[in-house]
Design a protein around this motif. Sequence first.
Motif, mmCIF file in Angstrom:
data_model
loop_
_atom_site.group_PDB
_atom_site.id
_atom_site.type_symbol
_atom_site.label_atom_id
_atom_site.label_comp_id
_atom_site.label_asym_id
_atom_site.label_seq_id
_atom_site.Cartn_x
_atom_site.Cartn_y
_atom_site.Cartn_z
ATOM 1 N N PRO A 64 21.834 -15.375 6.206
ATOM 2 C CA PRO A 64 20.752 -15.655 5.247
ATOM 3 C C PRO A 64 19.594 -14.658 5.314
ATOM 4 C CG PRO A 64 20.864 -17.385 6.917
ATOM 5 C CD PRO A 64 21.984 -16.414 7.175
ATOM 6 N N TYR A 65 19.521 -13.827 6.331
ATOM 7 C CA TYR A 65 18.398 -12.903 6.464
ATOM 8 C C TYR A 65 18.748 -11.543 5.875
ATOM 9 C CZ TYR A 65 16.839 -16.411 9.781
ATOM 10 O OH TYR A 65 16.468 -17.584 10.376
ATOM 11 N N LYS A 66 17.744 -10.915 5.319
ATOM 12 C CA LYS A 66 17.962 -9.568 4.779
ATOM 13 C C LYS A 66 17.873 -8.553 5.914
ATOM 14 C CE LYS A 66 13.165 -9.193 3.418
ATOM 15 N NZ LYS A 66 12.214 -8.990 2.380
ATOM 16 N N PRO A 67 18.498 -7.432 5.784
ATOM 17 C CA PRO A 67 18.460 -6.421 6.843
ATOM 18 C C PRO A 67 17.039 -5.903 7.074
ATOM 19 C CG PRO A 67 20.048 -5.843 5.136
ATOM 20 C CD PRO A 67 19.357 -7.071 4.689
ATOM 21 N N VAL A 68 16.719 -5.587 8.340
ATOM 22 C CA VAL A 68 15.387 -5.134 8.732
ATOM 23 C C VAL A 68 15.487 -3.694 9.191
ATOM 24 C CG1 VAL A 68 13.473 -5.560 10.300
ATOM 25 C CG2 VAL A 68 14.809 -7.472 9.460
ATOM 26 N N ASP A 69 14.485 -2.900 8.821
ATOM 27 C CA ASP A 69 14.425 -1.519 9.271
ATOM 28 C C ASP A 69 13.894 -1.516 10.705
ATOM 29 O OD1 ASP A 69 14.360 1.196 9.512
ATOM 30 O OD2 ASP A 69 12.515 1.439 8.344
ATOM 31 N N LEU A 70 14.725 -1.167 11.666
ATOM 32 C CA LEU A 70 14.354 -1.213 13.076
ATOM 33 C C LEU A 70 13.718 0.079 13.569
ATOM 34 C CD1 LEU A 70 17.543 -3.006 14.432
ATOM 35 C CD2 LEU A 70 15.355 -4.025 13.845
ATOM 36 N N THR A 71 13.637 1.064 12.734
ATOM 37 C CA THR A 71 13.105 2.354 13.184
ATOM 38 C C THR A 71 11.581 2.402 13.126
ATOM 39 O OG1 THR A 71 13.348 3.255 10.951
ATOM 40 C CG2 THR A 71 15.175 3.590 12.504
ATOM 41 N N THR A 72 10.947 1.536 12.331
ATOM 42 C CA THR A 72 9.487 1.538 12.226
ATOM 43 C C THR A 72 8.922 0.216 12.715
ATOM 44 O OG1 THR A 72 9.558 0.669 9.980
ATOM 45 C CG2 THR A 72 9.534 3.074 10.216
ATOM 46 N N SER A 73 7.661 0.252 13.178
ATOM 47 C CA SER A 73 6.985 -0.980 13.596
ATOM 48 C C SER A 73 6.528 -1.736 12.369
ATOM 49 C CB SER A 73 5.770 -0.653 14.460
ATOM 50 O OG SER A 73 6.178 -0.062 15.663
ATOM 51 N N SER A 74 6.504 -3.020 12.464
ATOM 52 C CA SER A 74 6.059 -3.817 11.329
ATOM 53 C C SER A 74 4.544 -3.706 11.194
ATOM 54 C CB SER A 74 6.460 -5.283 11.515
ATOM 55 O OG SER A 74 5.791 -5.823 12.614
ATOM 56 N N THR A 75 4.048 -3.940 9.989
ATOM 57 C CA THR A 75 2.611 -3.817 9.737
ATOM 58 C C THR A 75 1.843 -4.942 10.413
ATOM 59 O OG1 THR A 75 2.871 -5.011 7.666
ATOM 60 C CG2 THR A 75 2.892 -2.601 7.557
ATOM 61 N N THR A 76 2.459 -6.106 10.553
ATOM 62 C CA THR A 76 1.751 -7.216 11.195
ATOM 63 C C THR A 76 1.492 -6.925 12.665
ATOM 64 O OG1 THR A 76 3.846 -8.351 11.577
ATOM 65 C CG2 THR A 76 2.633 -8.967 9.611
ATOM 66 N N THR A 77 2.413 -6.242 13.326
ATOM 67 C CA THR A 77 2.213 -5.886 14.728
ATOM 68 C C THR A 77 1.044 -4.926 14.864
ATOM 69 O OG1 THR A 77 4.580 -6.118 15.095
ATOM 70 C CG2 THR A 77 3.341 -4.953 16.771
ATOM 71 N N LYS A 78 0.958 -3.950 13.979
ATOM 72 C CA LYS A 78 -0.145 -2.996 14.013
ATOM 73 C C LYS A 78 -1.478 -3.698 13.775
ATOM 74 C CE LYS A 78 2.568 0.975 12.472
ATOM 75 N NZ LYS A 78 2.803 1.934 11.379
ATOM 76 N N LYS A 79 -1.490 -4.640 12.825
ATOM 77 C CA LYS A 79 -2.724 -5.377 12.531
ATOM 78 C C LYS A 79 -3.158 -6.211 13.737
ATOM 79 C CE LYS A 79 -2.048 -5.820 7.549
ATOM 80 N NZ LYS A 79 -1.760 -6.763 6.456
ATOM 81 N N ARG A 80 -2.191 -6.867 14.378
ATOM 82 C CA ARG A 80 -2.519 -7.691 15.555
ATOM 83 C C ARG A 80 -3.080 -6.846 16.683
ATOM 84 N NH1 ARG A 80 2.950 -10.780 15.790
ATOM 85 N NH2 ARG A 80 2.746 -12.073 13.951
ATOM 86 N N LYS A 81 -2.442 -5.691 16.941
ATOM 87 C CA LYS A 81 -2.910 -4.811 18.015
ATOM 88 C C LYS A 81 -4.308 -4.299 17.722
ATOM 89 C CE LYS A 81 1.534 -3.277 19.790
ATOM 90 N NZ LYS A 81 2.440 -2.143 19.978
ATOM 91 N N ALA A 82 -4.575 -3.932 16.473
ATOM 92 C CA ALA A 82 -5.901 -3.437 16.100
ATOM 93 C C ALA A 82 -6.948 -4.538 16.236
ATOM 94 C CB ALA A 82 -5.874 -2.898 14.681
ATOM 95 N N ALA A 83 -6.593 -5.751 15.808
ATOM 96 C CA ALA A 83 -7.525 -6.868 15.914
ATOM 97 C C ALA A 83 -7.807 -7.208 17.375
ATOM 98 C CB ALA A 83 -6.969 -8.086 15.192
ATOM 99 N N ALA A 84 -6.790 -7.174 18.225
ATOM 100 C CA ALA A 84 -6.980 -7.471 19.646
ATOM 101 C C ALA A 84 -7.846 -6.411 20.314
ATOM 102 C CB ALA A 84 -5.630 -7.557 20.345
ATOM 103 N N ALA A 85 -7.642 -5.150 19.961
ATOM 104 C CA ALA A 85 -8.451 -4.072 20.531
ATOM 105 C C ALA A 85 -9.908 -4.204 20.098
ATOM 106 C CB ALA A 85 -7.894 -2.724 20.105
ATOM 107 N N ALA A 86 -10.130 -4.537 18.832
ATOM 108 C CA ALA A 86 -11.499 -4.710 18.339
ATOM 109 C C ALA A 86 -12.173 -5.895 19.020
ATOM 110 C CB ALA A 86 -11.487 -4.896 16.829
ATOM 111 N N LYS A 87 -11.428 -6.966 19.198
ATOM 112 C CA LYS A 87 -11.972 -8.168 19.829
ATOM 113 C C LYS A 87 -12.336 -7.891 21.283
ATOM 114 C CE LYS A 87 -10.938 -13.016 20.671
ATOM 115 N NZ LYS A 87 -9.948 -14.071 20.590
ATOM 116 N N SER A 88 -11.488 -7.195 22.016
ATOM 117 C CA SER A 88 -11.759 -6.919 23.428
ATOM 118 C C SER A 88 -12.935 -5.973 23.585
ATOM 119 C CB SER A 88 -10.523 -6.358 24.123
ATOM 120 O OG SER A 88 -10.218 -5.070 23.617
ATOM 121 N N SER A 89 -13.092 -4.997 22.690
ATOM 122 C CA SER A 89 -14.230 -4.078 22.791
ATOM 123 C C SER A 89 -15.530 -4.798 22.447
ATOM 124 C CB SER A 89 -14.031 -2.865 21.899
ATOM 125 O OG SER A 89 -14.059 -3.247 20.539
ATOM 126 N N ASP A 90 -15.489 -5.738 21.490
ATOM 127 C CA ASP A 90 -16.676 -6.519 21.160
ATOM 128 C C ASP A 90 -17.073 -7.430 22.310
ATOM 129 O OD1 ASP A 90 -16.821 -5.345 18.692
ATOM 130 O OD2 ASP A 90 -15.896 -7.033 17.605
#
Length: 159
Positions: free
Chosen positions: A14-40
């Motif tokens: 039932p799942y569509k194929p996923v591109d495993l060669t690139t990171s997902s955008t949600t992971t990048k957003k989470r990492k950026a948000a966590a870095a901003a939160k820790s620096s604040d």
Amino acid sequence: MFSMNKYIGAHVEPYKPVDLTTSSTTTKKRKAAAAAKSSDSTKDKGGGAKKKAPGTQAPYRLSDKLQAVVGKSILPRPQVTQALWAYIREHDLQNPEDKREILCDKLLSRVMGGQSRVTMFSMNKYITPHMLEKVDKSKYRHEEITKGEEDSGSEEESC
């Protein structure tokens, strides 16, 4: 976190194929948000686990009973505890069999609610009522005593 799902998801119907060669955008957003939160949080709180510098805690006016033991009329809580331990060691009031237990003499038992024996863990609950009111920091100046100063003072007295 669920990186295994990416690999399995490509092979499940039932799942569509996923591109495993690139990171997902949600992971990048989470990492950026966590870095901003820790620096604040480090800017606001000063690192969180850092101790306050000596002399920055609010000083208290002490009761007469506590003044008799400590020798000062205005001290912050950490210095009160430090002075009490100095008094306990000076008068050899720790129980030799159980070092956690303090055997109170006359002066100390007046501070410790009339108890003859107190544990080091319950000491703070007896000290709190003797810390009467917070005083302006300008009325207290922290005096740091180093081991070198203590030794030189004892040499002058012995001469």
